[in-house]
Design an enzyme around this catalytic site. Structure first.
Site, PDB file in Angstrom:
ATOM      1  N   TYR A   1      -2.535   0.030  10.784  1.00  0.00           N
ATOM      2  CA  TYR A   1      -3.185  -0.364   9.485  1.00  0.00           C
ATOM      3  C   TYR A   1      -1.821  -0.370   8.689  1.00  0.00           C
ATOM      4  CZ  TYR A   1      -4.165  -0.789   4.247  1.00  0.00           C
ATOM      5  OH  TYR A   1      -4.331  -1.551   3.501  1.00  0.00           O
TER       6      TYR A   1
ATOM      7  N   SER B   1       0.660  -0.746  -0.150  1.00  0.00           N
ATOM      8  CA  SER B   1      -0.081  -0.244  -0.419  1.00  0.00           C
ATOM      9  C   SER B   1       0.474   1.409  -0.046  1.00  0.00           C
ATOM     10  CB  SER B   1      -0.843   0.126   1.500  1.00  0.00           C
ATOM     11  OG  SER B   1      -1.857   1.473   1.297  1.00  0.00           O
TER      12      SER B   1
END
Length: 717
Positions: free
Chosen positions: A607, A594
């Site tokens: 996250y 990501s």
């Protein structure tokens, strides 16, 4: 049926209960809808015959009909023959798969036939006989149908008939079994000459209802589609009945059992452990896909005392050995052999493969002609492991599966022939003349160029939906075999139905996989090995997201993120690497990370840090696995909203809160903040993954490919 079928039945009461060894599928209502349409009835009959693999092999056999049609040049009625064209399968045959030829022109080719030594020249002349210019190219079997005067003809390769045709006393058995109503033609390679021999057999035996082809197959016919269908069923039924009676009289099939099969679960465990090693050996020239079978018929043969005598003889029917090679490789491993020491196992197997390749090279060199094509891949297609099962390796899953099916047919033939007499295979020279036939070579040269991922197997975690499914679809469309997996059974079954519809039955397999559970990971890799022989590409895609402020973030949230994203990536990569090392030809690991791995933002401690851990783990594995030729690369998406589970569990609400907007405004917000003002879709991530595995970046590892529409803060340099 209990009576010998020496004349074609016309009993209106014939139905499914009339046959024990073949399937009677004729539906009077459906046939009535096609009344007057002889070609339609040909297609109908062909599909029924192809639906029963006891009648013919996949892709094998051909059927025909002759009927009057209007000549587009003269306007006069003329006789035309419709026959299955080159390639295709009877079970799925359509009108577009037929060749249509003028019968008169086809028969006139006899006048210019130059003889057996030049019979291949006749194939090009078939084109001068074509009636329908848009029809399929005529096959080599065209004259076999054309020279027989019957309206409807079936040429099939049923195991029961071939068992008689391949028996030492096949001609005598045929004569006695059918009381002279079935003719016999000795082995002759399919082509113009065989067509002439069929006609000569009919002329010498008027009134016969079919012809047995030595070591090859069966011809039957009728004046109507139904009559031909019934005739075919009755002849094959009688062959099968006779063989079953003979097998029943034996004290032991194939000389009795020499080896005992392992229990099913142990067989599958041994097969899964061994398959990637075998795949590595078989892929020394071209990447191969595997197929495993432990069918009871296979086990009976490979466990038998007669295995060592029969297996080297090879097969008889051309359709069989074209797909299975001249003979199989028989492993001398014990069924319970310890397979965990990979190097010791490879050291034991290497001489067996070397011996097989040398045998195949000798076969080629001893049989080749001055104009023979170059030797092909010398690795075995069929590998037999007594007590465990049969492996097949070929360029793609369908070819491997069909090869296994054909060798099972060959086992049936050997079983029957040994029961009624003794089995005979084709002489090596005759087999070579078929395998390296210039017409077969021309057919191979016309095959489409392999796709970039042909011969490769990919496991994409979380591939039943979202980004994972998009990646799996992209890889499948480029030729790969894929393993669909998920923790949601319903979602996975839906994805499999979608893949089967779009790509066919041989592209995807499925298994449950929880990336936080090491046992399910190992089981998924075992299922992959059983389905396709091993794995080449691992895509760590499964993930979740949690967007919470630090004080709202629980330890349970933290552990779940790290278990799925980091620990899951570690465990799946480790299990996949075990398989890749068995194969020893490298591979790819792609980690879907990501932009959050490098960009700091609010409400993202768990996250974002887990994604950063994924990124560094990718770099560490790239450094470690380079010597194994395993490339490890990353794709960094951002804001992939469409069809993604990432937006479940409050992530969308959390991000919207962090940016001071509503959830509905997120898509536009994410697009607007990119340099290119673009929304990112699952297909965009799939395309990025394909770039890494397409073959164009085989010397690239440890890389990051951003797919975020341009987020300057995420630039790596």
């Amino acid at each position: 049926m209990n009576t010998q079928p020496n004349s074609i039945s016309t009993n209106a009461d014939i139905n499914a209960n009339s046959f024990k060894h073949v399937s009677y599928l004729w539906d009077e209502a459906k046939a009535a809808e096609l009344e007057g349409d002889e070609v339609g009835l040909l297609i109908y009959r062909s599909n029924l015959l192809g639906a029963d693999l006891r009648l013919t092999n996949y892709g094998g056999g051909n059927t025909s009909c002759k009927a009057m049609a209007k000549d587009p040049l003269t306007g006069q009625q003329t006789e035309v023959m419709w026959v299955k064209g080159s390639g295709g399968d009877l079970g799925t045959l359509k009108r577009s798969g037929l060749a249509a030829l003028y019968v008169e022109k086809l028969l006139s080719l006899k006048n210019v036939y130059p003889g057996l030594e030049r019979e291949d020249e006749m194939v090009e002349l078939f084109n001068h006989c074509i009636y329908d210019l848009s029809s399929k190219a005529p096959s080599i079997d065209t004259p076999l149908h054309g020279f027989l005067p019957f309206k409807h003809i079936d040429h099939l390769h049923p195991d029961a008939a071939i068992a008689i045709a391949a028996a030492k006393d096949g001609k005598k058995i045929t004569e006695e079994l059918f009381e002279g109503t079935i003719g016999w033609v000795e082995w002759q390679r399919p082509g113009f000459e065989l067509g002439l021999q069929l006609k000569a057999c009919l002329d010498a035996n008027p009134g016969i209802r079919g012809i047995m082809l030595g070591s090859h197959g069966l011809f039957t016919w009728g004046d109507t589609a139904y009559e031909s269908y019934i005739n075919t069923l009755e002849v094959i039924e009688r062959c099968a009945e006779y063989i079953e009676e003979s097998v029943g009289k034996q004290s032991a099939v194939f000389g009795g059992a020499k080896v005992e099969s392992l229990p099913k679960e142990q067989r599958r465990s041994q097969a899964a452990a061994l398959a990637p090693v075998l795949r590595g050996f078989c892929s020394s020239q071209t990447k191969m896909i595997g197929h495993f079978s432990d069918d009871e018929r296979v086990l009976q043969f490979i466990n038998s005392n007669d295995l060592d005598r029969l297996a080297p003889m090879g097969t008889s029917c051309p359709d069989h050995f074209l797909r299975t090679k001249i003979s199989p490789l028989v492993l001398d491993l014990g069924a319970n052999e310890e397979l965990s020491n990979i190097e010791a196992l490879k050291e034991k197997l290497a001489p067996k493969f070397a011996s097989y390749r040398n045998m195949y090279a000798d076969y080629y060199n001893n049989c080749k002609h001055p104009n023979s094509p170059a030797i092909r891949d010398a690795n075995p297609v069929i590998i037999l492991y007594p007590g465990v099962g049969m492996f097949a390796f070929a360029k793609d899953k369908q070819t491997a599966r069909v090869a296994a099916e054909f060798y099972t047919n060959a086992i049936n033939v050997m079983r029957g022939a040994e029961a009624i007499s003794s089995y005979t295979s084709l002489p090596r020279q005759e087999a070579f003349n078929i395998e390296y036939w210039l017409l077969e070579e021309a057919k191979l040269q016309r095959m489409p160029k392999p796709k970039p991922l042909s011969g490769r197997v990919a496991l994409i975690t979380g591939s039943a939906g979202g980004i994972g499914k998009a990646i799996a679809k992209k890889f499948a469309s480029e030729g790969a075999c894929v393993i669909i997996n998920d923790i949601n059974t319903e979602r996975m079954e839906g994805a499999m139905a979608e893949f089967n519809k779009q790509f066919g039955r041989d592209t995807a397999a499925s298994t449950m996989l929880d990336v936080t559970n090491e046992q399910t990971i190992e089981q998924a890799l075992n299922e992959t090995a059983l389905a396709f022989g091993g794995v080449d590409i691992i895509v760590n895609n499964a993930g979740i997201s949690t967007s919470k402020a630090l004080l709202d973030h629980t330890v349970e949230d933290w552990d779940r993120l790290y278990n799925i994203l980091v620990k899951g990536q570690f465990m799946v990569s480790k299990a996949g690497m075990k398989v890749m090392r068995k194969q020893a030809f490298g591979g790819d690991i792609i980690n879907i990370v990501s932009k959050n791995a490098v960009v700091a933002g609010p409400n993202n401690a768990g996250y974002g840090s887990a994604k950063a851990a994924q990124a560094h783990l990718s770099r560490l594995l790239a450094a470690e696995l380079g010597p194994d030729k395993v490339r490890v690369n990353m794709v960094n998406p951002d804001a992939v909203i469409a069809d993604s589970n990432i937006w479940a569990g409050g992530w969308a609400e959390g991000r919207a809160k962090a940016y001071g907007i509503t959830v509905d405004e997120l898509p536009a917000y994410y697009a607007k903040r990119t340099l290119m003002n673009e929304s990112i879709l699952p297909d965009d991530i799939a395309n990025a993954c394909f770039v890494f595995v397409s073959g164009l970046l085989n010397k690239s590892t440890g890389n990051v490919l951003n797919v975020d529409g341009g987020v300057a803060a995420a630039f790596m340099r």
